[in-house]
Design a protein around this motif. Sequence first.
Motif, mmCIF file in Angstrom:
data_model
loop_
_atom_site.group_PDB
_atom_site.id
_atom_site.type_symbol
_atom_site.label_atom_id
_atom_site.label_comp_id
_atom_site.label_asym_id
_atom_site.label_seq_id
_atom_site.Cartn_x
_atom_site.Cartn_y
_atom_site.Cartn_z
ATOM 1 N N ALA A 26 0.959 -1.132 0.072
ATOM 2 C CA ALA A 26 -0.035 -0.077 0.042
ATOM 3 C C ALA A 26 0.990 1.143 0.118
ATOM 4 N N ALA A 27 1.917 1.283 0.669
ATOM 5 C CA ALA A 27 2.929 2.369 0.813
ATOM 6 C C ALA A 27 3.606 2.574 -0.729
ATOM 7 N N ALA A 28 3.850 1.614 -1.442
ATOM 8 C CA ALA A 28 4.454 1.649 -2.542
ATOM 9 C C ALA A 28 3.429 2.024 -3.434
ATOM 10 N N GLU A 29 2.333 1.766 -3.492
ATOM 11 C CA GLU A 29 1.113 2.138 -4.454
ATOM 12 C C GLU A 29 0.972 3.593 -4.216
ATOM 13 N N ALA A 30 1.033 4.265 -2.859
ATOM 14 C CA ALA A 30 0.803 5.547 -2.386
ATOM 15 C C ALA A 30 1.927 6.358 -3.100
ATOM 16 N N ARG A 31 3.318 5.691 -3.145
ATOM 17 C CA ARG A 31 4.236 6.378 -3.521
ATOM 18 C C ARG A 31 4.323 6.736 -5.183
ATOM 19 N N GLN A 32 3.747 5.509 -5.620
ATOM 20 C CA GLN A 32 3.589 5.588 -7.047
ATOM 21 C C GLN A 32 2.795 6.742 -7.761
ATOM 22 N N SER A 33 1.680 6.925 -6.943
ATOM 23 C CA SER A 33 0.615 7.772 -7.167
ATOM 24 C C SER A 33 1.173 9.431 -7.181
ATOM 25 N N ARG A 34 2.117 9.281 -6.265
ATOM 26 C CA ARG A 34 2.845 10.810 -6.262
ATOM 27 C C ARG A 34 3.968 11.173 -6.969
ATOM 28 N N LEU A 35 4.150 10.270 -7.620
ATOM 29 C CA LEU A 35 5.578 10.478 -8.698
ATOM 30 C C LEU A 35 5.222 11.432 -9.909
ATOM 31 N N THR A 36 6.190 11.932 -10.427
ATOM 32 C CA THR A 36 5.811 13.022 -11.614
ATOM 33 C C THR A 36 5.754 12.171 -12.839
ATOM 34 N N LYS A 37 4.696 11.734 -12.995
ATOM 35 C CA LYS A 37 4.151 11.112 -14.166
ATOM 36 C C LYS A 37 2.703 10.755 -14.105
ATOM 37 N N PRO A 38 2.045 10.567 -15.428
ATOM 38 C CA PRO A 38 0.762 10.292 -15.481
ATOM 39 C C PRO A 38 0.438 8.961 -14.670
ATOM 40 N N ALA A 39 -0.540 8.742 -14.001
ATOM 41 C CA ALA A 39 -0.982 7.526 -13.305
ATOM 42 C C ALA A 39 -0.962 6.290 -14.322
ATOM 43 N N GLY A 40 -0.076 5.136 -14.064
ATOM 44 C CA GLY A 40 -0.053 4.106 -14.833
ATOM 45 C C GLY A 40 0.649 4.159 -15.977
ATOM 46 N N SER A 41 1.645 5.397 -16.187
ATOM 47 C CA SER A 41 2.351 5.490 -17.478
ATOM 48 C C SER A 41 3.295 4.710 -17.782
ATOM 49 N N LEU A 42 4.121 4.375 -16.567
ATOM 50 C CA LEU A 42 5.012 3.015 -16.643
ATOM 51 C C LEU A 42 4.727 1.554 -16.555
ATOM 52 N N GLY A 43 3.539 1.413 -16.706
ATOM 53 C CA GLY A 43 2.879 0.171 -16.997
ATOM 54 C C GLY A 43 3.405 -0.881 -15.993
ATOM 55 N N ARG A 44 3.941 -2.094 -16.517
ATOM 56 C CA ARG A 44 4.495 -3.184 -15.703
ATOM 57 C C ARG A 44 5.450 -2.747 -14.735
ATOM 58 N N LEU A 45 6.159 -1.772 -15.062
ATOM 59 C CA LEU A 45 7.256 -1.395 -14.288
ATOM 60 C C LEU A 45 6.888 -0.872 -13.051
ATOM 61 N N GLU A 46 5.614 -0.188 -12.998
ATOM 62 C CA GLU A 46 4.898 -0.004 -11.670
ATOM 63 C C GLU A 46 4.481 -1.246 -10.879
ATOM 64 N N ASP A 47 4.119 -2.125 -11.465
ATOM 65 C CA ASP A 47 3.554 -3.582 -10.873
ATOM 66 C C ASP A 47 4.772 -4.000 -10.405
ATOM 67 N N ILE A 48 5.843 -4.137 -10.817
ATOM 68 C CA ILE A 48 6.975 -4.865 -10.599
ATOM 69 C C ILE A 48 7.688 -4.252 -9.218
ATOM 70 N N ALA A 49 7.636 -2.789 -9.281
ATOM 71 C CA ALA A 49 8.106 -1.966 -8.097
ATOM 72 C C ALA A 49 7.315 -2.434 -6.723
ATOM 73 N N ILE A 50 6.132 -2.634 -6.894
ATOM 74 C CA ILE A 50 4.975 -2.841 -6.098
ATOM 75 C C ILE A 50 5.067 -4.102 -5.524
ATOM 76 N N PHE A 51 5.248 -4.980 -6.461
ATOM 77 C CA PHE A 51 5.608 -6.592 -6.058
ATOM 78 C C PHE A 51 6.548 -6.681 -5.051
ATOM 79 N N LEU A 52 7.804 -5.900 -5.710
ATOM 80 C CA LEU A 52 9.077 -6.157 -4.787
ATOM 81 C C LEU A 52 8.815 -5.358 -3.643
ATOM 82 N N ALA A 53 8.028 -4.339 -3.311
ATOM 83 C CA ALA A 53 7.848 -3.783 -2.062
ATOM 84 C C ALA A 53 7.064 -4.578 -1.117
ATOM 85 N N GLY A 54 6.030 -5.379 -1.684
ATOM 86 C CA GLY A 54 5.341 -6.163 -0.701
ATOM 87 C C GLY A 54 6.354 -7.351 -0.145
ATOM 88 N N TRP A 55 7.177 -8.062 -0.950
ATOM 89 C CA TRP A 55 7.752 -9.069 -0.579
ATOM 90 C C TRP A 55 9.264 -8.586 0.063
#
Length: 338
Positions: A26-55
């Motif tokens: 959840a913290a990683a998702e929140a950080r992604q939402s605050r980064l200087t880019k349109p939401a979801g614009s890095l596609g799976r790179l965002e998913d990978i970062a959140i996946f790694l954050a969880g583990w």
Amino acid sequence: MNHFPSPAAFEAALAALPPASTAARAAAEARQSRLTKPAGSLGRLEDIAIFLAGWQQRERPKIERARAIVFAGNHGVVARGVSAFPPGVTAQMVANFEAGGAAINALCLAAGIDLKVVAIDLDRPTADFAEAPAMSEAECLAALNAGAAAVEADLDLLILGEMGIGNSTAAAALCARSLGGDGALWVGPGTGVDAEGIARKREAVDRALDLHRGAPATPFDTLRRVGGREIAAIAGAVLRARQAAIPVVLDGFICCSAVAPLHAAQPGIVAHCLAGHCSAEPGHARLLEQLGLDPLLALDMRLGEASGAAVAAMVIRAAVAAHDRMATFDEASVSAGL
């Protein structure tokens, strides 16, 4: 140390899989939402970062200690003419890994990954699993524990691969026994056998399925009956990594086949795994679909030895870098209306 002193201990560990940290995700998702880019614009790179954050259990994951482990073993089923290469090539390739001359050496260097090679009883091939169980209970436990012991608890990322002449036949048998189907469904050319070789591989798999049909279908029993030492070691490494909350990158068809018996009993086993790529081996796409894994890359690779997973690790590093180093809207004084 024997992480799995008995088949029952292995099965118990598989039944008690720890989850990822929902708070860190959840913290990683929140950080992604605050980064200087349109939401979801890095596609799976965002998913990978959140996946790694969880583990990794932190908002900003890191990859400071990444390791590829290549397990090697030999297979008695090779006597049936299922491979384009003789079994002696396994030891020769292990020597090449250790000398730094293989593709995986070059790719690990490029990806900033340490490489470890674990050869398991190369002078003692498994039994021909079309005639008898590939391994005794003790041999399978030893292989599982060799895999678990190779996993250091402080790794940030684990990349898994294998080397073993004949092991694409074992992989097909594992998939068929775990997920259904026959030799025709799961067998492919492997290292490049011709049509007659493919027919021999299919026959070996079908004979093995008939021979072991009445045996228990537990993950342990499937691994020991139609697997191989290096494949069982991968299964042990995957389970040990889960216990230590280490995210795993799986390589090709053979590497992923090690997870098939575990997945059949406990589908959640792949929650901490990424599929590095989809190989050119025909059964790999089918296997990934059954496992519910979406590969990061599809480059028509079919080498094994963790090569595709090592290339994928470079994409994973990019995901971590973007997640960690980009400024937030507040930090950059940029309007959040992108």
